[in-house]
Design an enzyme around this catalytic site. Structure first.
Site, PDB file in Angstrom:
ATOM      1  N   GLY A   9       9.923   5.022   3.355  1.00 33.64           N
ATOM      2  CA  GLY A   9      10.608   3.606   3.709  1.00 33.64           C
ATOM      3  C   GLY A   9      11.597   3.486   2.967  1.00 33.64           C
ATOM      4  N   LYS A  46       9.880   4.152  10.577  1.00 31.64           N
ATOM      5  CA  LYS A  46       8.819   4.417   9.568  1.00 31.64           C
ATOM      6  C   LYS A  46       7.892   3.355   9.799  1.00 31.64           C
ATOM      7  CE  LYS A  46       7.233   3.402   5.854  1.00 31.64           C
ATOM      8  NZ  LYS A  46       5.711   2.995   5.874  1.00 31.64           N
ATOM      9  N   GLY A  92       5.656   3.486   1.982  1.00 29.21           N
ATOM     10  CA  GLY A  92       6.695   2.642   1.836  1.00 29.21           C
ATOM     11  C   GLY A  92       7.583   3.015   0.987  1.00 29.21           C
ATOM     12  N   CYS A 120       2.477 -13.398  10.631  1.00 23.25           N
ATOM     13  CA  CYS A 120       3.338 -14.062   9.993  1.00 23.25           C
ATOM     14  C   CYS A 120       3.708 -15.553  10.386  1.00 23.25           C
ATOM     15  CB  CYS A 120       4.749 -13.413   9.822  1.00 23.25           C
ATOM     16  SG  CYS A 120       5.424 -12.887  11.551  1.00 23.25           S
ATOM     17  N   GLU A 141       2.003 -17.174   1.409  1.00 23.20           N
ATOM     18  CA  GLU A 141       1.353 -16.541   2.503  1.00 23.20           C
ATOM     19  C   GLU A 141       0.184 -15.680   2.295  1.00 23.20           C
ATOM     20  OE1 GLU A 141       3.711 -13.175   4.509  1.00 23.20           O
ATOM     21  OE2 GLU A 141       3.289 -14.545   6.163  1.00 23.20           O
ATOM     22  N   GLU A 157      12.282  -9.674   9.124  1.00 23.84           N
ATOM     23  CA  GLU A 157      11.326 -10.736   9.421  1.00 23.84           C
ATOM     24  C   GLU A 157      10.201 -10.689   8.339  1.00 23.84           C
ATOM     25  OE1 GLU A 157      11.333 -12.887  12.251  1.00 23.84           O
ATOM     26  OE2 GLU A 157      12.251 -11.109  13.057  1.00 23.84           O
TER      27      GLU A 157
HETATM   28  P1  NAP Z   1       4.964  -4.342   2.968  1.00 25.15           P
HETATM   29  O1  NAP Z   1       4.633  -3.535   1.737  1.00 25.15           O
HETATM   30  O2  NAP Z   1       6.088  -5.334   2.934  1.00 25.15           O
HETATM   31  O3  NAP Z   1       5.227  -3.174   4.120  1.00 25.15           O
HETATM   32  C1  NAP Z   1       5.810  -3.484   5.362  1.00 25.15           C
HETATM   33  C2  NAP Z   1       6.304  -2.063   5.521  1.00 25.15           C
HETATM   34  O4  NAP Z   1       7.521  -1.869   4.635  1.00 25.15           O
HETATM   35  C3  NAP Z   1       5.528  -1.061   5.814  1.00 25.15           C
HETATM   36  O5  NAP Z   1       6.123   0.073   6.562  1.00 25.15           O
HETATM   37  C4  NAP Z   1       5.391  -0.381   4.250  1.00 25.15           C
HETATM   38  O6  NAP Z   1       5.208   0.959   4.033  1.00 25.15           O
HETATM   39  C5  NAP Z   1       7.061  -0.421   3.949  1.00 25.15           C
HETATM   40  N1  NAP Z   1       7.311  -0.668   2.640  1.00 25.15           N
HETATM   41  C6  NAP Z   1       6.852  -0.802   1.421  1.00 25.15           C
HETATM   42  N2  NAP Z   1       7.312  -0.602   0.290  1.00 25.15           N
HETATM   43  C7  NAP Z   1       8.820  -0.286   0.970  1.00 25.15           C
HETATM   44  C8  NAP Z   1       9.826   0.114   0.137  1.00 25.15           C
HETATM   45  N3  NAP Z   1       9.951  -0.102  -1.090  1.00 25.15           N
HETATM   46  N4  NAP Z   1      11.060   0.457   0.753  1.00 25.15           N
HETATM   47  C9  NAP Z   1      10.788   0.709   2.189  1.00 25.15           C
HETATM   48  N5  NAP Z   1       9.749   0.276   2.688  1.00 25.15           N
HETATM   49  C10 NAP Z   1       8.722  -0.042   2.094  1.00 25.15           C
HETATM   50  O7  NAP Z   1       3.620  -5.018   3.339  1.00 25.15           O
HETATM   51  P2  NAP Z   1       2.429  -4.898   2.920  1.00 25.15           P
HETATM   52  O8  NAP Z   1       2.117  -4.657   1.673  1.00 25.15           O
HETATM   53  O9  NAP Z   1       1.701  -4.107   4.028  1.00 25.15           O
HETATM   54  O10 NAP Z   1       1.480  -6.366   3.001  1.00 25.15           O
HETATM   55  C11 NAP Z   1       2.002  -7.217   1.911  1.00 25.15           C
HETATM   56  C12 NAP Z   1       1.952  -8.727   2.344  1.00 25.15           C
HETATM   57  O11 NAP Z   1       3.301  -8.780   3.169  1.00 25.15           O
HETATM   58  C13 NAP Z   1       0.922  -9.393   3.419  1.00 25.15           C
HETATM   59  O12 NAP Z   1      -0.043  -9.777   2.720  1.00 25.15           O
HETATM   60  C14 NAP Z   1       1.800 -10.427   3.955  1.00 25.15           C
HETATM   61  O13 NAP Z   1       2.058 -11.475   3.115  1.00 25.15           O
HETATM   62  C15 NAP Z   1       3.184  -9.625   4.141  1.00 25.15           C
HETATM   63  N6  NAP Z   1       3.174  -9.144   5.410  1.00 25.15           N
HETATM   64  C16 NAP Z   1       4.055  -9.895   6.479  1.00 25.15           C
HETATM   65  C17 NAP Z   1       4.133  -9.311   7.650  1.00 25.15           C
HETATM   66  C18 NAP Z   1       4.952  -9.904   8.778  1.00 25.15           C
HETATM   67  O14 NAP Z   1       4.824  -9.887   9.736  1.00 25.15           O
HETATM   68  N7  NAP Z   1       6.155 -11.176   8.282  1.00 25.15           N
HETATM   69  C19 NAP Z   1       3.810  -8.218   7.946  1.00 25.15           C
HETATM   70  C20 NAP Z   1       2.879  -7.441   6.870  1.00 25.15           C
HETATM   71  C21 NAP Z   1       2.714  -7.919   5.832  1.00 25.15           C
HETATM   72  P3  NAP Z   1       3.622   1.033   3.734  1.00 25.15           P
HETATM   73  O15 NAP Z   1       2.862   0.636   4.947  1.00 25.15           O
HETATM   74  O16 NAP Z   1       3.463   2.554   3.037  1.00 25.15           O
HETATM   75  O17 NAP Z   1       3.254   0.206   2.543  1.00 25.15           O
END
Ligand code: NAP
Ligand code: MG
Length: 462
Positions: free
Chosen positions: A207, A170, A203, A279, A369, A245
């Site tokens: 997700g 996903k 997500g 990250c 972050e 991660e």
């Molecule tokens: P995120 O919501 O954690 O997204 C990461 C992945 O998880 C996406 O595929 C997302 O889908 C999915 N997801 C979201 N909610 C979920 C749920 N309840 N159950 C299962 N999967 C779920 O991150 P983001 O909103 O894109 O970014 C927010 C912050 O996260 C950033 O500002 C950053 O600080 C951090 N981040 C960290 C990394 C890293 O490499 N460690 C990468 C990205 C973001 P969707 O795309 O549909 O939301």
């Protein structure tokens, strides 16, 4: 942009169960470039069933044959590298040169390492009167973010396939086109039906359905700490393994004996690359008080060069988040020396390359972050103080140390609570384990350590 209008399940593109669509937006001009289906629980269920059905035969496939499929996959990614770079640029907004050099090249390198590891890894070892078999853990649910759209997919799928696992992916809603391209390459590489499956979707819908599905044996997630925590809780309740991660707040420690100009230049470049959406970004620069003013001047000048060179952040929500952090930095008394919260352009999700001086360790911008092109420069009194600051966050993903003498840098690095440290500008190594101490995550990706995450042991006694 070209887009598939279905899900890749059981070796074919199939219509989604529901009618919902995701708009894919180009962050440079805010235009919709494609639409892909938004999958739900039914799509996830079909994909997990396909992955389960394919598992026994893929797990029993000789490692040499799995290696051959991964080699074919790598070669197909090489053949499509320009298309990959263009697609990442279109949906993530990164400058094309960066997409070519990193977003296309890095996953090709990683796929290559797993093609080789699949062929050479010892899936069997002798321990006293036992033979220990390293067997695939089963069906993997992979959930990936948008910041390195193909790298994060390959860093999960390639080791999973090398291990003999089957996968349901996903990808992030912002970057589904790169994931579709990857699925096409997997198909062309001759990976058997059901071994790899792709469900695009949101997500909290697709997700979450994947993370909760009882047919998944391991959930491998990269993204925010908040979502990671809830996935780990769900998996814990089901006694299921997770790999997480998560975020980072890495320290770039410049010791007094270091080449200051080089350390600052490399540090600023690191934070600005991928518009800070990394990250492992070295977002906290730690400088001795005697060199502090000089370092701030160097960083200010370096940041100015990035004004027109960096791409936007991925979407309007991220831009609002990053600008919110810049405003909070100002409100908490940090000194803005480059950039700022104002939008540098009328269209596109751009953020100015921003540098804060006089940042203290307790400030929000020194703790959380930001995931944007924002650097904080902190002052330390002596080495003990530098170590306290470096280790003083909940994160521990990466870091860097600069010193005149390599041994001095290594001694400091060994005391840092973090999973990776670059010594005097050491380059990224796709074979070295990548992952976090503390709240930066659980488990490791890349290389042999990344492969081991997808294996479980069975001991036979003789
Ligand atoms: P995120 O919501 O954690 O997204 C990461 C992945 O998880 C996406 O595929 C997302 O889908 C999915 N997801 C979201 N909610 C979920 C749920 N309840 N159950 C299962 N999967 C779920 O991150 P983001 O909103 O894109 O970014 C927010 C912050 O996260 C950033 O500002 C950053 O600080 C951090 N981040 C960290 C990394 C890293 O490499 N460690 C990468 C990205 C973001 P969707 O795309 O549909 O939301
Ligand atoms: Mg999200």
């Amino acid at each position: 942009m070209k887009a598939q209008d279905g899900m890749y399940i059981d070796g074919a593109w199939r219509p989604a169960a529901g009618p919902d669509l995701i708009d894919v937006v180009n962050p440079v001009d805010e235009r919709i470039i494609a639409r892909v289906p938004a999958g739900g629980a039914d799509d996830i269920d079909a994909a997990v069933r396909a992955a389960r059905a394919a598992l026994p035969s893929w797990a029993a496939t000789p490692p040499a044959e799995r290696a051959a499929r991964l080699t074919a996959l790598r070669d197909l990614l090489v053949a499509r590298k320009d298309e990959i770079a263009r697609t990442v640029t279109a949906e993530l907004g990164s400058p094309l040169a960066f997409s070519e050099a990193v977003h296309a090249a890095l996953p090709i390198a990683v796929a290559g390492t797993y093609a080789e590891l699949a062929a050479t890894y010892s899936f069997e070892e002798k321990v006293g009167n036992s033979v220990v078999h390293h067997e695939p853990i089963g069906v993997v649910g992979a959930i990936t973010p948008w910041n390195f759209p193909l790298h994060q997919v390959v860093a999960k799928v390639a080791p999973a396939l090398a291990a003999g696992c089957t996968v349901v992916l996903k990808p992030a809603e912002d970057t589904p086109l790169t994931a579709q391209l990857f699925a096409e390459a997997v198909h062309e590489a001759g990976v058997p039906a059901g071994v790899f499956n792709l469900v695009t979707g949101l997500g909290p819908v697709a997700g979450q359905a994947l993370a909760e599905h009882p047919g998944v044996d391991l959930v491998s997630f990269t993204g925010s700490t908040a979502v990671g925590r809830s996935i780990a809780a769900t998996a814990g309740a089901a006694v299921k393994k997770v790999a997480l991660e998560l975020g980072g707040k890495s320290a770039n420690v410049i010791l007094p004996s270091a080449d200051l100009a080089k350390a600052v230049a490399v540090g600023v470049a690191d934070v600005m690359s991928n518009s800070g959406q990394k990250c492992s970004a070295l977002t906290r620069m730690l400088v001795h008080r005697d060199q502090y003013d000089e370092a701030v001047a160097l960083a200010t000048a370096a940041a100015a060069k990035y004004g027109e060179r960096i791409g936007p952040v991925v979407n309007a929500k991220q831009r609002a988040r990053v600008r919110g952090y810049i405003e909070q930095g100002l409100a908490e008394g940090a000194r803005l020396v480059a950039g700022g919260p104002e939008a540098p352009r009328d269209t596109g999700y751009f953020v100015s390359p921003t540098v804060f001086a006089d940042v203290t360790p307790d400030m929000t911008i020194a703790q959380e972050e930001i995931f944007g092109p924002v650097l904080s420069i902190l002052r330390y009194e002596d080495e003990a103080d530098a170590l306290l600051i470096a280790n003083g966050t909940v994160y521990g993903l990466a870091g860097a140390v600069w010193a005149g003498d390599e041994a001095e840098a290594v001694a400091f690095a060994r005391r840092m609570d973090t999973g990776q440290v670059d010594i005097n500008g050491g380059r990224f190594n796709p074979l070295a384990p990548f992952g976090g101490y503390k709240q930066s995550g659980v488990g490791r990706e890349l290389g042999a350590h990344g492969l081991a995450e997808y294996l479980q042991t069975k001991s036979l006694q003789f």
